[in-house]
Design an enzyme around this catalytic site. Structure first.
Site, PDB file in Angstrom:
ATOM      1  N   ARG A 154       0.897  -1.373   0.087  1.00  0.00           N
ATOM      2  CA  ARG A 154       0.008  -0.117  -0.013  1.00  0.00           C
ATOM      3  C   ARG A 154       0.729   1.497   0.093  1.00  0.00           C
ATOM      4  NH1 ARG A 154      -4.381  -0.042  -1.844  1.00  0.00           N
ATOM      5  NH2 ARG A 154      -5.209  -1.608  -0.671  1.00  0.00           N
TER       6      ARG A 154
ATOM      7  N   ARG B 254       2.214  -6.567  -9.930  1.00  0.00           N
ATOM      8  CA  ARG B 254       2.553  -5.993  -8.689  1.00  0.00           C
ATOM      9  C   ARG B 254       3.262  -6.966  -7.574  1.00  0.00           C
ATOM     10  NH1 ARG B 254      -2.765  -3.012  -6.088  1.00  0.00           N
ATOM     11  NH2 ARG B 254      -4.186  -4.633  -6.535  1.00  0.00           N
TER      12      ARG B 254
ATOM     13  N   HIS C  65       0.384   3.536 -10.440  1.00  0.00           N
ATOM     14  CA  HIS C  65      -0.461   3.635  -9.827  1.00  0.00           C
ATOM     15  C   HIS C  65       0.088   4.533  -8.496  1.00  0.00           C
ATOM     16  CE1 HIS C  65      -3.510   3.109  -6.703  1.00  0.00           C
ATOM     17  NE2 HIS C  65      -4.377   2.123  -7.137  1.00  0.00           N
TER      18      HIS C  65
ATOM     19  N   ASP D 119     -12.836   8.504  -6.913  1.00  0.00           N
ATOM     20  CA  ASP D 119     -12.386   7.169  -7.640  1.00  0.00           C
ATOM     21  C   ASP D 119     -12.686   7.560  -9.234  1.00  0.00           C
ATOM     22  OD1 ASP D 119     -11.326   4.762  -8.495  1.00  0.00           O
ATOM     23  OD2 ASP D 119     -12.365   3.577  -7.182  1.00  0.00           O
TER      24      ASP D 119
ATOM     25  N   GLU E 136      -2.642   8.515 -11.250  1.00  0.00           N
ATOM     26  CA  GLU E 136      -2.091   7.326 -11.907  1.00  0.00           C
ATOM     27  C   GLU E 136      -2.215   7.604 -13.428  1.00  0.00           C
ATOM     28  OE1 GLU E 136      -4.485   3.916 -10.530  1.00  0.00           O
ATOM     29  OE2 GLU E 136      -5.173   5.068  -8.810  1.00  0.00           O
TER      30      GLU E 136
HETATM   31  C1  BG6 Z   1      -7.416   2.523  -8.148  1.00  0.00           C
HETATM   32  C2  BG6 Z   1      -9.102   2.124  -8.261  1.00  0.00           C
HETATM   33  O1  BG6 Z   1      -6.836   2.752  -9.031  1.00  0.00           O
HETATM   34  O2  BG6 Z   1      -7.018   1.665  -7.160  1.00  0.00           O
HETATM   35  C3  BG6 Z   1      -9.749   1.872  -7.047  1.00  0.00           C
HETATM   36  O3  BG6 Z   1      -9.498   3.050  -9.352  1.00  0.00           O
HETATM   37  C4  BG6 Z   1      -9.022   1.026  -6.273  1.00  0.00           C
HETATM   38  O4  BG6 Z   1     -11.074   1.361  -7.557  1.00  0.00           O
HETATM   39  C5  BG6 Z   1      -7.621   1.569  -5.624  1.00  0.00           C
HETATM   40  O5  BG6 Z   1      -9.700   0.864  -5.137  1.00  0.00           O
HETATM   41  C6  BG6 Z   1      -6.797   0.452  -4.995  1.00  0.00           C
HETATM   42  O6  BG6 Z   1      -6.876  -1.002  -5.450  1.00  0.00           O
HETATM   43  P1  BG6 Z   1      -5.992  -1.938  -4.750  1.00  0.00           P
HETATM   44  O7  BG6 Z   1      -6.425  -3.190  -5.293  1.00  0.00           O
HETATM   45  O8  BG6 Z   1      -4.731  -1.611  -4.579  1.00  0.00           O
HETATM   46  O9  BG6 Z   1      -6.450  -1.962  -3.394  1.00  0.00           O
END
Ligand code: BG6
Length: 302
Positions: free
Chosen positions: A75, A101, A171, A215, A274
């Site tokens: 994260r 990832r 991202h 989002d 992103e």
């Molecule tokens: C974003 C999406 O790119 O990533 C969201 O648009 C999503 O919908 C977020 O919640 C996080 O995704 P993840 O899979 O890393 O929890």
């Protein structure tokens, strides 16, 4: 016994500039130090975890509550979403944002550039598990250059003899002083799909501000946008190429609480912008064609 860590340090370390360590959860991390700035990159996911230009606050946000481990996405940092963005188009059992990832990438080249930037080139390791999810031969590299700016280039080659469609995203989680005070410029007038409103298509008027869960997939976007952050008194300039979409995401309170790796107020200090090809902007690659998704981050005073 020679470990991967020993091999990496023997083959690629550069005195005082690049070395490899074992980080939390057993992940192998490349630590890059240049006169212009520092970065750390996990081999799993070829995932930039931190980037701090010399004398500045970190540019990239990494959750204090991030979980590190084999096969877990981190994260924060710069996760690579590939070869699809968001849910898989036909199979909901496949992982959201693809598998790039959470799998190992091989470091194939390191260059110390003449202006003291360091460039690392990674290639995703295909395996039985990746082929089960993506039965196409599309080698992908992530080329990361650390200097005053951070540059990330995700290069996909279609080595099949039929056209292939991919979605991708860098991202990136940016560190901001207070997300309620920032503005994002450069997406004015663009259409976007609002994922918190059933995917409705809307049009952006003016700069973007964040005061609730956001989002959105902005479509057909240009190559420059910027985050203005009055709390940290800086702008983060984002320039890109090979990208047609820009995703803007902040989970806000409830969603962040459910996710379990944001911490109590984590959402206030971060924002994802992103560089992507998502939804109707996915990329079709002819046999032999190479697609390069490139993004570059640089800070400047406000
Ligand atoms: C974003 C999406 O790119 O990533 C969201 O648009 C999503 O919908 C977020 O919640 C996080 O995704 P993840 O899979 O890393 O929890």
């Amino acid at each position: 016994m020679t470990t991967l860590l020993d091999t990496l340090n023997r083959n690629f370390a550069i005195k005082d500039k690049l070395h490899f360590v074992e980080g939390s959860g057993g992940l192998i991390i490349a630590e890059v130090t240049t006169q212009h700035g520092n970065a750390s990159i996990a081999l799993q996911g070829a995932h930039v975890m931190t980037f701090t230009p010399a004398g500045e606050q970190p540019v990239i946000w990494l959750s204090d509550f991030a979980k590190f481990g084999r096969g877990k996405s981190i994260r924060g940092g710069v996760p690579v979403c590939w070869p699809w963005f968001g849910p898989h188009v036909s199979d909901p059992k496949l992982p959201g944002h693809g598998y790039a990832r959470t799998v190992d990438w091989r470091l194939i080249q390191v260059q110390s550039l003449s202006d003291d930037r360091i460039r690392l080139e990674f290639e995703l390791e295909e395996s039985t598990a990746t082929r089960a999810q993506w039965p196409h031969h599309t080698p992908v590299r992530n080329i990361i250059t650390v200097g005053r700016a951070l540059e990330v280039e995700l290069a996909t080659t279609n080595a099949c003899d039929t056209p292939i469609t991919i979605g991708d995203a860098l991202h990136t989680y940016f560190k901001v002083g207070d997300v309620r005070r920032i503005t994002i410029h450069g997406l004015e007038g663009c259409d976007y799909l609002d994922k918190v409103d059933g995917g409705k298509r809307k049009q952006q008027s003016g700069a973007i501000t964040i005061g609730q869960e956001v989002d959105r997939i902005y479509l057909n976007t240009g190559s420059n946008c910027e985050i203005r952050d009055p709390s940290l008194q800086r702008r983060i300039k984002i320039s890109s190429s090979g990208s047609h979409s820009t995703v803007v995401w902040n989970p806000w309170i409830e969603k962040a609480n459910k996710m379990g790796d944001f911490g109590p107020d984590g959402y206030l200090g971060m924002l994802c912008v992103e560089t992507a090809n998502a939804a109707e902007d996915v990329v079709s690659l002819a046999p032999g064609q190479v697609h390069r998704l490139v993004t570059r981050y640089e800070v400047a005073p406000l």
